[in-house]
Design an enzyme around this catalytic site. Structure first.
Site, mmCIF file in Angstrom:
data_model
loop_
_atom_site.group_PDB
_atom_site.id
_atom_site.type_symbol
_atom_site.label_atom_id
_atom_site.label_comp_id
_atom_site.label_asym_id
_atom_site.label_seq_id
_atom_site.Cartn_x
_atom_site.Cartn_y
_atom_site.Cartn_z
ATOM 1 N N GLU A 191 0.233 -1.131 5.918
ATOM 2 C CA GLU A 191 1.320 -0.589 6.741
ATOM 3 C C GLU A 191 1.214 0.921 6.896
ATOM 4 O O GLU A 191 1.523 1.476 7.962
ATOM 5 C CB GLU A 191 2.669 -0.966 6.124
ATOM 6 C CG GLU A 191 3.875 -0.688 7.023
ATOM 7 C CD GLU A 191 4.414 0.734 6.941
ATOM 8 O OE1 GLU A 191 5.163 1.144 7.857
ATOM 9 O OE2 GLU A 191 4.079 1.446 5.960
ATOM 10 N N ASP A 216 0.834 -1.204 0.000
ATOM 11 C CA ASP A 216 0.000 0.000 0.000
ATOM 12 C C ASP A 216 0.868 1.254 0.000
ATOM 13 O O ASP A 216 2.037 1.238 0.398
ATOM 14 C CB ASP A 216 -0.952 0.014 1.195
ATOM 15 C CG ASP A 216 -0.226 0.004 2.541
ATOM 16 O OD1 ASP A 216 0.763 -0.737 2.682
ATOM 17 O OD2 ASP A 216 -0.668 0.730 3.457
#
Length: 385
Positions: A154, A93
């Site tokens: 994350e 991400d």
């Protein structure tokens, strides 16, 4: 604990570590935009990454996303899974919103390649995969099994992957984190713990012009709270407290009934974490008739440099020297998934690509870092035991 396999730093083929070949692979990952809050995009990249492993001696486990996040991918070598091995942590991400690639398209200028998330951390995630592919092309297998986990959240603190990271981290002998290098290629051997808090304040509304004496301003009390929080900063100790979001009130002629703030805490040690989390949660109102409620906690524990982490760094430093690199370690204030493993497993972070501009409109990696950083990961796979 660790030893070098002689002085053999030859690879299966020098072509495996051709920078252009590696960059072509990274570009494919970068051009699939993956904001954390757009799980369908993250999952598109997860599918591509999984496809990269289907011709390799590896098993693929896809963990369905929850709570608005994308899927996680766990890839395990078919060998060495009967004992503690190497866990590689990467995230897919990015912080950039959908469409940002129009502003920051993939492009090359000199030694820099630009693109959303290319430095933090698609470049690092890809070179770890590439090093594994190179390893699989040889007749030998690494002494330890390798598990590569690609997560989807994350950048928002890993709320849906933390348990999985901690579970796999406790089973591993070593953890390698492919977050980007720091300050010209430095390896990370320590990170501050990260705390997040919300402050809710409720006062008493009143007409600010005709009956000000009836009111109790929530915003005024928030100002007291902000002063208390800012007063906790201690740069010599490495403790920072930042009030990053504030809001409150309804109209200028109404004594504000409610106010709100979001707070970021960074601490270098577990002792500091215990002290300052307690201080923040213990904030009280200084005004009669006004309540202050604080919620939150650490969302990433401190990553302190342990004996096992230091030994892992020294091993990597020796390997790097064989490759003509000088490896220097650093402690940084930003958190990563390595914070979840460092307390119990030897962890080495910042093994990704070198570059600059994480989270910005000029994010870039240095193409010259691709070959040596991929080779270093390859050698770590080869020699850790």
């Amino acid at each position: 604990m660790m030893r070098l396999k002689g002085s053999d730093v030859s690879m299966a083929s020098s072509n495996w570590f051709d920078s252009q070949t590696i960059l072509d692979g990274i570009r494919r990952w970068v051009e699939i935009e993956t904001p954390t809050d757009t799980p369908e995009q993250v999952n598109k990249l997860v599918s591509l990454v999984a496809d990269h492993y289907r011709d390799l001696p590896a098993t693929i486990e896809r963990v369905a996303g929850v709570d608005g996040c994308g899927d996680h991918l766990v890839v395990r070598s078919t060998w060495g899974q009967d004992q503690p091995g190497i866990l590689v942590l990467s995230h897919l991400d990015t912080v950039h919103p959908m469409g940002f690639i129009e502003r920051l398209p993939f492009r090359i200028e000199g030694d820099s390649a630009f693109g959303p998330g290319i430095y933090d951390m698609k470049g690092g995630a890809y070179i770890a995969h590439h090093a594994f592919r190179a390893l699989c092309a040889t007749a030998d297998r690494s002494p330890l099994g390798i598990t590569h986990m690609f997560t989807s959240d994350e950048e928002i603190g890993s709320p849906t992957s933390r348990a999985l990271i901690e579970q796999e981290g406790r089973k591993a002998k070593y953890v390698l984190v492919t977050e980007p290098a720091r300050d010209g290629g430095k390896i990370v051997t320590g990170r501050k713990g990260v705390g997040r808090f919300e402050v809710f304040i409720r006062g008493v509304p009143a007409h600010a012009g005709t009956r000000p004496e009836d009111g109790r301003s929530a915003i005024r009390e928030l100002a007291n709270v902000i002063q208390a929080l800012e007063g906790m900063n201690d740069l010599k100790r490495g403790v920072t407290v930042n009030v990053g979001v504030v809001r409150g009130g309804t109209r200028p002629n109404v004594t504000p009934e409610e106010a709100y703030a979001e707070v970021d805490l960074r601490v270098p040690s577990f002792a500091d974490a215990e002290e300052f989390v307690g201080k923040i949660l213990g904030l009280k109102s200084k005004t009669d008739g006004v309540t202050v409620e604080v919620t939150g906690d650490l969302n990433r524990p401190p990553y302190e440099k342990s004996n096992s982490g230091a030994a892992l760094f020294e091993h990597a430093k020796t390997l790097a020297a064989e490759l003509g690199l000088e490896l220097i370690d650093v402690h940084t204030g930003g958190g990563s998934d390595g914070n979840f493993t460092a307390a119990h497993t030897g962890t080495l972070d910042g093994l990704g690509v070198d570059g600059k501009g994480a989270h910005t409109h000029y994010e870039q990696l240095y193409i010259s870092s691709l070959e040596p950083r991929a080779r270093l990961l390859y050698r770590l796979y080869q020699t850790l035991q």
